[in-house]
Design a protein around this motif. Structure first.
Motif, PDB file in Angstrom:
ATOM      1  N   GLY A 355       0.793  -1.227   0.000  1.00 40.25           N
ATOM      2  CA  GLY A 355       0.000   0.000   0.000  1.00 40.25           C
ATOM      3  C   GLY A 355       0.820   1.268   0.000  1.00 40.25           C
ATOM      4  N   ARG A 359       3.729  -0.201  -2.091  1.00 45.32           N
ATOM      5  CA  ARG A 359       3.005  -0.877  -3.167  1.00 45.32           C
ATOM      6  C   ARG A 359       3.621  -2.219  -3.592  1.00 45.32           C
ATOM      7  NH1 ARG A 359      -2.057   1.368  -3.706  1.00 45.32           N
ATOM      8  NH2 ARG A 359      -1.908   3.630  -3.482  1.00 45.32           N
ATOM      9  N   GLU A 362       0.892  -4.738  -4.710  1.00 44.01           N
ATOM     10  CA  GLU A 362       0.408  -4.224  -5.995  1.00 44.01           C
ATOM     11  C   GLU A 362       1.414  -4.518  -7.101  1.00 44.01           C
ATOM     12  OE1 GLU A 362       0.426  -2.774  -3.124  1.00 44.01           O
ATOM     13  OE2 GLU A 362      -1.309  -1.489  -2.797  1.00 44.01           O
ATOM     14  N   GLU A 428      -5.131  -1.734   1.117  1.00 41.56           N
ATOM     15  CA  GLU A 428      -4.627  -1.771  -0.258  1.00 41.56           C
ATOM     16  C   GLU A 428      -3.877  -3.060  -0.534  1.00 41.56           C
ATOM     17  OE1 GLU A 428      -4.315   2.937  -1.368  1.00 41.56           O
ATOM     18  OE2 GLU A 428      -2.611   2.044  -0.306  1.00 41.56           O
ATOM     19  N   SER A 432      -5.121  -5.965  -3.352  1.00 42.50           N
ATOM     20  CA  SER A 432      -4.278  -6.437  -4.452  1.00 42.50           C
ATOM     21  C   SER A 432      -4.036  -7.933  -4.378  1.00 42.50           C
ATOM     22  CB  SER A 432      -2.950  -5.672  -4.452  1.00 42.50           C
ATOM     23  OG  SER A 432      -3.139  -4.363  -4.931  1.00 42.50           O
ATOM     24  N   TRP A 623      -3.573   6.895 -11.248  1.00 39.37           N
ATOM     25  CA  TRP A 623      -4.276   5.722 -10.731  1.00 39.37           C
ATOM     26  C   TRP A 623      -5.771   5.786 -11.023  1.00 39.37           C
ATOM     27  CZ3 TRP A 623      -2.481   1.532  -7.686  1.00 39.37           C
ATOM     28  CH2 TRP A 623      -3.469   0.766  -7.079  1.00 39.37           C
ATOM     29  N   TRP A 691       5.146   3.269  -5.793  1.00 40.71           N
ATOM     30  CA  TRP A 691       3.818   3.809  -6.095  1.00 40.71           C
ATOM     31  C   TRP A 691       3.812   4.578  -7.408  1.00 40.71           C
ATOM     32  CZ3 TRP A 691       2.525   8.705  -7.236  1.00 40.71           C
ATOM     33  CH2 TRP A 691       3.366   9.741  -6.813  1.00 40.71           C
ATOM     34  N   THR A 694       3.263   1.931 -10.153  1.00 38.61           N
ATOM     35  CA  THR A 694       2.004   1.211 -10.000  1.00 38.61           C
ATOM     36  C   THR A 694       0.802   2.125 -10.245  1.00 38.61           C
ATOM     37  OG1 THR A 694       2.008   1.554  -7.590  1.00 38.61           O
ATOM     38  CG2 THR A 694       2.988  -0.493  -8.420  1.00 38.61           C
ATOM     39  N   SER A 695       0.918   3.400  -9.924  1.00 35.24           N
ATOM     40  CA  SER A 695      -0.190   4.319 -10.199  1.00 35.24           C
ATOM     41  C   SER A 695      -0.433   4.433 -11.699  1.00 35.24           C
ATOM     42  CB  SER A 695       0.101   5.705  -9.602  1.00 35.24           C
ATOM     43  OG  SER A 695       0.026   5.671  -8.202  1.00 35.24           O
TER      44      SER A 695
END
Length: 724
Positions: A355, A359, A362, A428, A432, A623, A691, A694-695
């Motif tokens: 998260g 991430r 994710e 989060e 995922s 995102w 992040w 991943t966003s």
């Protein structure tokens, strides 16, 4: 002639002659705003600022508007010759001003136009709106920030904000009866210099190259005024800095001080600028902000900077895969990487977190998704990386959790630089892991222990639920003892609980999600703002709280069919988009690209402020592309599709791609954040965190999964096409 009138919707604007010259009054819905002396100036010399003002010497009707002239004496050596052209443009009253200096004098000057509202009124009597900075009054604004209660109680009454701090150069106030006034710079230019951009102390500067304004208001003698000042002197509170890379972004260095910016008093020098005003009535707080923001959007017409979305997707996935490191039986993306050399940076780089900024879960899920776009060994390598990351986290204890992740070096549970672990990170990570489980099952491979991990996490969360609904914000590492019991971030776990209810058929998870969302709505969302999303800014108003609430409410609407959640999702979306820059803030004219993190000539349109209390920007809302596209279809409001298009493309203008790597190590990398206010064009570091990639990938993949045809349509935007 004793009076001239203009009509702007339900607003009547009057000009009347008086002993001091022509003055102006606007009347609407039982309220009035006046300016008996429309020409106002401030002159700085030898450390002192002196104010001057006058009425119009002449004012005549012209082409459905007015043309006014005045001469403002500034002493024996200089004067200002002013021409103001007033007009009606759509729903707004528009002023185009030209100022010419007569004579030479030391120091510098600015000019302004402000309306004074009928009173008595003070800041606590209105809800102020400065996008990305103020939503209401001082509640949930960091104590040290511009617009905070602390500064107001200490006597700060002026609230002038440099427009480069604002996603749109917009400032408004709403009265308790639903009437409002908003000021907008409809044609911002924003030029500045290196000296201004790197000023760490708020020293007064005089330079003809300043073309940025300030918007805001002032409280004095029982009245409030609002308008625009040019150039943009900021105060009474401004963000300062202790080092070049602290940069004045974080609110803990806000000071009650004026950051004076002036033009030279040089014979023949000219100012030219514009300001528009919107007067409205009968709107709730959310509607005031939505209407003012959409007025700004339509006026500023943010331009889409078309990117090769497919190419970006490929290099982002490559970079994300390259960030994964393996230690014994553990694998995860490095938490912090230096984007100039592509290597781990600092003592926290080996902390693997789920998260928020880490991430890691994710990363595993997205690598699995993206492995199908490759062939042969490349596809197997990407799939192995995704599986290794997910297996690493599936072994972490979650009943109770002992942290947000682990230290890759020894496998011990950990939570990064903080001694606590947070609800958002758990939600989060769980979401995922569950999505990865469903993806693999659709492809014919079952991982029952992944689902069991999600169930264990959710069941433990339910033991933490308050009787009124909602969950604590954070717990202590290693003990799972509640540290912060505030439930305002409970929206962050809703999508996970909704999805788990759909996977398992267990109604208890959906019921918990509904209780949590109802509580968050009652606490904050019903008032049109959202707090507590960013973990390193405890319970302040922030962008990510809005986007997470948008996702949560869309999940609840689709699970229940209850249109209340769609209406609430729209409110969250309207709030969230007010953090997106709609105008291009140019980098300093006398800077070199090598000294800048955000490069010259790259549009800032589409970047977003992060949270109240500082002026950092990022590309996090990449995102949210699919959520805005879904909202457009569900509501029939095409504006949300414009937002989705802008976020799909313009968030990638500073992404390194083949043939455009800037000064980064290679394609696929992007800096975590920047500032467009001092120090303009710089961030606090040159780092990448998971992040970032991943966003971008989530926005692309979620849109493609939602509607492949719409994905192709939004991806193919002509260069510099308007976002309408």
């Amino acid at each position: 002639m004793t009076r001239l009138e203009l009509t702007v919707g339900a607003v009547r604007v009057e000009a009347r002659p008086a002993p001091g010259g022509w003055g102006l009054t606007a009347r609407w819905a039982g309220h009035s705003a006046s300016q008996p002396l429309p020409v106002r100036a401030e002159v700085w010399s030898e450390g002192e600022v002196e104010g001057y003002s006058c009425g119009y010497a002449t004012l005549e009707a012209s082409g459905g508007g007015w043309v006014a002239h005045a001469r403002l004496d500034l002493g024996e050596d200089s004067a200002l010759s002013v021409e103001d052209r007033w007009s009606v443009r759509g729903e707004a009253l528009h002023l185009a001003r030209r100022v010419r200096v007569e004579g030479d004098a030391p120091g510098g000057f600015l000019t302004a136009f402000t309306w004074t509202l009928d009173g008595p009124l003070g800041w606590p009597d209105v809800d102020a709106f400065a996008p990305g900075m103020l939503y209401g009054w001082t509640e949930h604004v960091a104590p040290q920030a511009i617009g905070s209660q602390r500064h107001y109680l200490a006597g700060a009454r002026a609230l002038r904000i440099r427009e480069d701090r604002l996603p749109a150069p917009l400032f408004g106030v709403a009265l308790r009866d639903g009437c409002s006034v908003a000021a907008l710079n409809p044609a911002p230019r924003g030029d500045t210099t290196r000296a201004d951009a790197l000023d760490l102390e708020g020293s007064p500067l005089v330079d003809e190259r300043f073309t940025f304004a300030a918007v805001g208001g002032e409280e004095a003698d029982g009245h409030l005024s609002l308008g625009l000042w040019f150039p943009g002197t900021e105060g009474e509170v401004t963000y300062l800095a202790d080092t070049p890379f602290a940069g004045g972004q974080f609110g803990n260095n806000a000071r009650r001080r004026w950051r004076g910016r002036f033009h030279p008093l040089r014979d023949g020098f000219e100012q030219r600028y514009e300001v528009a005003f919107r007067f409205a009535e009968g709107e709730r707080d959310q509607d005031v902000r939505r209407a003012a923001w959409r007025w700004a959007w339509e006026t500023l017409a943010p331009q889409v900077e078309a990117q090769d979305v497919t190419g970006a997707r490929e290099v982002l996935a490559d970079a994300l895969e390259a960030s994964v490191v393996y230690v014994e039986d553990r694998a995860a993306p490095l938490h912090v990487m230096d984007i100039l050399v592509g290597e781990a940076h600092g003592p926290y780089s080996h902390l693997a977190m789920m998260g928020f900024t880490g991430r890691a879960v994710e990363t595993g899920e997205l690598l699995l998704r993206e492995s199908v776009h490759l062939r042969g060994e490349a596809a197997e390598r990407r799939r192995r990386a995704g599986l290794a990351v997910l297996e690493t986290f599936a072994r972490l204890p979650v009943s109770p959790p002992l942290g947000e992740g682990l230290d890759l070096r020894d496998g011990r549970p950990a939570s990064g630089v903080r001694p606590d672990f947070y609800l958002r990170a758990l939600g989060e990570g769980g979401k995922s892991m569950l999505r990865a489980h469903e993806l693999e099952r659709e492809r014919g491979t079952d991982h029952p222990h992944w689902l069991a991990w999600c169930v264990d996490l959710a069941d433990w969360l339910l033991t933490q639920e308050f009787p009124t609904g909602g969950f604590p914000r954070s717990w202590r590492d290693g003990t799972a003892q509640v540290v912060n019991a505030d439930p305002r971030s409970s929206y962050s776990v809703v999508p996970f609980l909704v999805a788990l209810s759909q996977t398992t058929g267990e109604e208890k998870y959906l019921a918990s999600a509904l209780r949590a969302a109802e509580l968050c709505w009652a606490l904050d969302g019903s008032r049109g703002y959202f707090i507590g999303g960013t973990l390193d800014n405890a319970n302040v108003v922030d962008k990510e709280a809005g986007t997470l609430t948008l996702e949560a409410h869309l999940a609840l609407f689709e699970a229940t069919g209850d249109r209340r959640w769609l209406t609430r999702a729209r409110d969250a979306a309207d709030f969230s988009e007010t953090w997106i820059y709609l105008w291009n803030v140019p980098m300093p004219q006398d800077e070199e690209d090598g000294d800048l993190h955000w490069k010259r000539g790259v549009s800032t349109v589409g970047a977003q402020l992060i949270a109240t209390g500082h002026s950092l920007t990022d590309a996090y809302m990449a995102w949210d592309v699919a959520n805005y596209a879904r909202l457009a279809r569900l509501t029939g409001d095409a504006h949300y599709l414009d937002v989705a298009r802008l976020l799909l493309h313009n968030t990638k203008t500073m992404l390194a791609v083949p043939g455009r790597t800037f000064d980064l190590v290679g394609p696929g990398w992007q800096q975590e954040h920047w500032s467009f206010a001092p120090p303009r064009g710089r961030g606090q570091h040159r780092h990448w965190l998971p992040w970032v990639a991943t966003s971008h990938l989530e926005g692309i993949l979620a849109l493609e999964a939602y509607d492949p045809d719409l994905f192709r349509e939004l991806s193919l935007v002509p260069h510099n096409a308007p976002a309408d």
